[in-house]
Write an enzyme that holds these catalytic residues in place. Structure first.
Site, PDB file in Angstrom:
ATOM      1  N   HIS A 154      36.926 132.526  94.577  1.00  0.00           N
ATOM      2  CA  HIS A 154      36.321 133.572  94.082  1.00  0.00           C
ATOM      3  C   HIS A 154      34.905 133.468  93.624  1.00  0.00           C
ATOM      4  O   HIS A 154      34.418 132.497  94.004  1.00  0.00           O
ATOM      5  CB  HIS A 154      37.412 134.005  92.208  1.00  0.00           C
ATOM      6  CG  HIS A 154      38.241 134.186  92.466  1.00  0.00           C
ATOM      7  ND1 HIS A 154      39.528 133.397  92.285  1.00  0.00           N
ATOM      8  CD2 HIS A 154      38.671 135.680  92.701  1.00  0.00           C
ATOM      9  CE1 HIS A 154      40.847 134.169  92.119  1.00  0.00           C
ATOM     10  NE2 HIS A 154      40.370 135.209  92.318  1.00  0.00           N
ATOM     11  N   LYS A 158      33.277 134.368  87.976  1.00  0.00           N
ATOM     12  CA  LYS A 158      34.204 133.809  87.161  1.00  0.00           C
ATOM     13  C   LYS A 158      34.022 132.608  86.810  1.00  0.00           C
ATOM     14  O   LYS A 158      33.571 131.917  86.935  1.00  0.00           O
ATOM     15  CB  LYS A 158      35.129 133.668  88.442  1.00  0.00           C
ATOM     16  CG  LYS A 158      36.615 133.165  88.140  1.00  0.00           C
ATOM     17  CD  LYS A 158      37.711 133.640  88.824  1.00  0.00           C
ATOM     18  CE  LYS A 158      39.200 133.459  88.397  1.00  0.00           C
ATOM     19  NZ  LYS A 158      39.645 134.229  87.664  1.00  0.00           N
TER      20      LYS A 158
END
Ligand SMILES: NC(=O)C1=CN([C@@H]2O[C@H](COP(=O)(O)OP(=O)(O)OC[C@H]3O[C@@H](n4cnc5c(N)ncnc54)[C@H](OP(=O)(O)O)[C@@H]3O)[C@@H](O)[C@H]2O)C=CC1
Ligand SMILES: O=C(O)C1=N[C@H](C(=O)O)C[C@H](O)C1
Length: 266
Positions: A154, A158
């Site tokens: 990600h 995040k």
């Protein structure tokens, strides 16, 4: 169906506003920002970059209580629980996309679902929810001779790890193999770790750049490896799923639902 978006200026919040404005049968009823936000009072459509929608951003659910039927929440675990409590008290449906809830927080959310309908899913894309079905089938067929490893990647912003999607994938595979993920999960490895055990499920996390969300599940044995991979290229895939879930909740009884219910995949 009038939809409220909380965290409206967030990465998902902006995509949700766009998805609502594109979808038939739903309308943006309210947009909620963090108290003190410099964007309070701004038009939600302009916050999302799609032009005026005539919905000024407000600072609390109380400020818009009569303007929505369902809340979509992609924020933080603590805030999500506050929002679920509000929806339970005032008979509002809620779609929860927030990840990183611990076991106690999930139990609290289930408690609120006794009073109002909740869709809770770590990934709202059709593709991931199809992938979950593929993973269960693969695990059932391949069995214990195949080592299972889950790699997720990600964007640099995040804040939780592993991803909620990776954890759900692990749960699906563990269930299909008759294992308890809490017992067999291994999160990251370093040092003299010794040989892997046959039934462990490994998780590896990458955080870099602007990766939207990528998951690869390995089933590996002597002589071959099967990889089941999902790659998201836009947050709109999650937003469209969330708005579909919001529309699906119209008329539903109180209870805890997930995207497998919304997509009729059970
Ligand atoms: N289920 C799914 O399909 C998906 C789930 N997610 C999950 O959604 C969550 C959010 O992700 P993302 O959008 O990238 O994160 P962002 O940080 O971009 O968005 C979160 C938003 O919540 C806002 N917020 C925080 N506190 C409050 C408050 N008290 N009142 C109102 N708003 C508040 C933040 O405001 P501010 O910016 O001012 O702090 C921010 O705009 C994460 O848990 C992520 O894992 C993400 C994508 C898909
Ligand atoms: O934080 C994100 O961006 C995402 N989070 C979700 C997760 O934790 O699985 C879903 C998606 O992968 C994007």
């Amino acid at each position: 169906m009038r939809v409220a978006v909380i965290g409206a200026s967030g990465r998902m919040g902006k995509n949700l506003i766009m998805a609502i404005s594109d979808m038939q049968g739903v309308s943006l009823g309210a947009a909620i920002l963090k108290p003190g936000s410099s964007l309070l009072g701004a038009d939600a459509g302009e916050i999302a970059g799609i032009g005026k929608l005539g919905v000024p951003a407000v600072a609390s659910l109380e400020d818009c209580i009569d303007d929505f039927d369902v809340l979509i929440d992609f924020t933080t675990p603590a805030l999500t629980l506050q929002n679920a409590a509000f929806c339970a008290q005032y008979a509002k449906a809620i779609v929860v996309g927030t990840t990183g809830l611990n076991d106690d927080e999930k139990v609290q959310l289930e408690g609120f679902a006794k009073q109002s309908p909740v869709v809770f899913a770590p990934n709202m894309s059709v593709g991931v929810n199809l992938t979950l079905k593929l993973l269960a089938t693969a695990a059932e067929i391949l069995g214990d001779d195949y080592d299972v490893e889950i790699v997720e990647a990600h964007h640099r912003h995040k804040v939780d790890s592993p991803s909620g999607t990776a954890l759900r994938m692990g749960e699906v595979v563990a269930d299909a193999l008759g294992r308890d993920l809490k017992e067999c999960a291994v999160y990251g490895r370093e040092g003299q770790i010794g040989p892997r055990t046959q039934k462990e499920i490994g998780f590896e996390t990458i955080r870099a750049g602007d990766v939207v969300g990528e998951h690869s599940v390995w089933f590996a044995t002597e002589g071959e490896r099967i990889e089941i991979v999902h790659k998201a290229s836009s947050r709109m895939t999650f937003a469209k799923g969330a708005v579909r879930a919001a529309s699906w909740l119209e008329g539903k009884q109180a209870g805890m639902y997930d995207m497998q219910d919304v997509l009729n995949l059970k």
